[in-house]
Write a protein that holds these residues in place. Sequence first.
Motif, PDB file in Angstrom:
ATOM      1  N   GLY A 169      28.352  29.645  39.858  1.00  0.00           N
ATOM      2  CA  GLY A 169      27.266  28.840  39.331  1.00  0.00           C
ATOM      3  C   GLY A 169      26.828  29.276  37.948  1.00  0.00           C
ATOM      4  N   GLU A 170      27.523  30.269  37.373  1.00  0.00           N
ATOM      5  CA  GLU A 170      27.180  30.782  36.047  1.00  0.00           C
ATOM      6  C   GLU A 170      27.691  29.841  34.955  1.00  0.00           C
ATOM      7  N   LEU A 171      26.965  29.799  33.858  1.00  0.00           N
ATOM      8  CA  LEU A 171      27.368  29.008  32.712  1.00  0.00           C
ATOM      9  C   LEU A 171      28.456  29.750  31.943  1.00  0.00           C
ATOM     10  N   VAL A 172      29.442  29.007  31.448  1.00  0.00           N
ATOM     11  CA  VAL A 172      30.525  29.629  30.692  1.00  0.00           C
ATOM     12  C   VAL A 172      30.835  28.833  29.431  1.00  0.00           C
ATOM     13  N   ASN A 173      31.312  29.509  28.397  1.00  0.00           N
ATOM     14  CA  ASN A 173      31.893  28.887  27.195  1.00  0.00           C
ATOM     15  C   ASN A 173      30.995  27.919  26.426  1.00  0.00           C
ATOM     16  N   GLY A 174      29.987  28.369  25.732  1.00  0.00           N
ATOM     17  CA  GLY A 174      29.310  27.488  24.795  1.00  0.00           C
ATOM     18  C   GLY A 174      27.903  27.112  25.156  1.00  0.00           C
ATOM     19  N   CYS A 175      27.487  25.900  24.731  1.00  0.00           N
ATOM     20  CA  CYS A 175      26.073  25.544  24.811  1.00  0.00           C
ATOM     21  C   CYS A 175      25.716  24.243  25.515  1.00  0.00           C
ATOM     22  N   GLN A 176      26.664  23.377  25.840  1.00  0.00           N
ATOM     23  CA  GLN A 176      26.288  22.130  26.497  1.00  0.00           C
ATOM     24  C   GLN A 176      26.878  22.075  27.902  1.00  0.00           C
ATOM     25  N   ILE A 177      26.091  21.688  28.868  1.00  0.00           N
ATOM     26  CA  ILE A 177      26.530  21.636  30.257  1.00  0.00           C
ATOM     27  C   ILE A 177      27.183  20.285  30.514  1.00  0.00           C
ATOM     28  N   ILE A 178      28.463  20.292  30.844  1.00  0.00           N
ATOM     29  CA  ILE A 178      29.238  19.074  31.021  1.00  0.00           C
ATOM     30  C   ILE A 178      28.624  18.155  32.065  1.00  0.00           C
ATOM     31  N   GLY A 179      28.089  18.700  33.142  1.00  0.00           N
ATOM     32  CA  GLY A 179      27.516  17.885  34.206  1.00  0.00           C
ATOM     33  C   GLY A 179      26.358  17.014  33.753  1.00  0.00           C
ATOM     34  N   LEU A 180      25.718  17.335  32.661  1.00  0.00           N
ATOM     35  CA  LEU A 180      24.579  16.562  32.164  1.00  0.00           C
ATOM     36  C   LEU A 180      24.992  15.479  31.177  1.00  0.00           C
ATOM     37  N   LEU A 181      26.268  15.406  30.833  1.00  0.00           N
ATOM     38  CA  LEU A 181      26.735  14.480  29.808  1.00  0.00           C
ATOM     39  C   LEU A 181      27.293  13.207  30.425  1.00  0.00           C
ATOM     40  N   GLN A 182      27.062  12.091  29.759  1.00  0.00           N
ATOM     41  CA  GLN A 182      27.588  10.799  30.186  1.00  0.00           C
ATOM     42  C   GLN A 182      28.281  10.140  29.000  1.00  0.00           C
ATOM     43  N   PRO A 183      29.348   9.379  29.264  1.00  0.00           N
ATOM     44  CA  PRO A 183      30.012   8.690  28.160  1.00  0.00           C
ATOM     45  C   PRO A 183      29.151   7.545  27.643  1.00  0.00           C
ATOM     46  N   ILE A 184      29.298   7.230  26.366  1.00  0.00           N
ATOM     47  CA  ILE A 184      28.597   6.099  25.763  1.00  0.00           C
ATOM     48  C   ILE A 184      29.541   4.896  25.804  1.00  0.00           C
ATOM     49  N   PRO A 185      29.134   3.803  26.463  1.00  0.00           N
ATOM     50  CA  PRO A 185      29.981   2.620  26.463  1.00  0.00           C
ATOM     51  C   PRO A 185      30.196   2.120  25.038  1.00  0.00           C
ATOM     52  N   LEU A 186      31.411   1.711  24.748  1.00  0.00           N
ATOM     53  CA  LEU A 186      31.729   1.187  23.423  1.00  0.00           C
ATOM     54  C   LEU A 186      31.093  -0.194  23.284  1.00  0.00           C
ATOM     55  N   THR A 187      30.341  -0.385  22.215  1.00  0.00           N
ATOM     56  CA  THR A 187      29.675  -1.662  21.958  1.00  0.00           C
ATOM     57  C   THR A 187      29.952  -2.096  20.528  1.00  0.00           C
ATOM     58  N   ASN A 188      29.625  -3.332  20.251  1.00  0.00           N
ATOM     59  CA  ASN A 188      29.746  -3.859  18.898  1.00  0.00           C
ATOM     60  C   ASN A 188      28.939  -3.007  17.920  1.00  0.00           C
ATOM     61  N   GLU A 189      27.769  -2.551  18.344  1.00  0.00           N
ATOM     62  CA  GLU A 189      26.923  -1.730  17.478  1.00  0.00           C
ATOM     63  C   GLU A 189      27.617  -0.423  17.099  1.00  0.00           C
TER      64      GLU A 189
END
Length: 123
Positions: free
Chosen positions: A32-52
């Motif tokens: 359960g320890e954090l490894v390698n860097g500063c952002q936790i992958i589990g908290l990230l979501q992809p951004i849908p590609l949009t016209n904007e």
Amino acid sequence: MKASELRIGNYIYKKGAEEKVEHLQSVDSYSGELVNGCQIIGLLQPIPLTNEWLIKFELVENSRSDRYRKRYDLPNDSFEIHFDNDGEYPVFFEGNTLTFVSYVHQLQNLYFALTGEELTIKA
């Protein structure tokens, strides 16, 4: 979202806000320890590609667009993306379908893999 899908410089959602990936981090599945860097992958979501997003990357709508499908040229004129709001967009290289993308980071990664250059928001 898997860490293997991300590169430094990708745009993602983190806790509902758009962010640029600067470091990657994962949680060790045993300790359960954090490894390698500063952002936790589990908290990230992809951004849908949009016209904007295509406009943010300064992609240029080309003359072959019609009312059903917008066509954009990537900064290198050999690439074209067809944007028709179905959620999966074909990317063409010199007229041939190369692959399909649905998320901002996928387009960024594909562009980098093919050109060696970053696809980023222009200031």
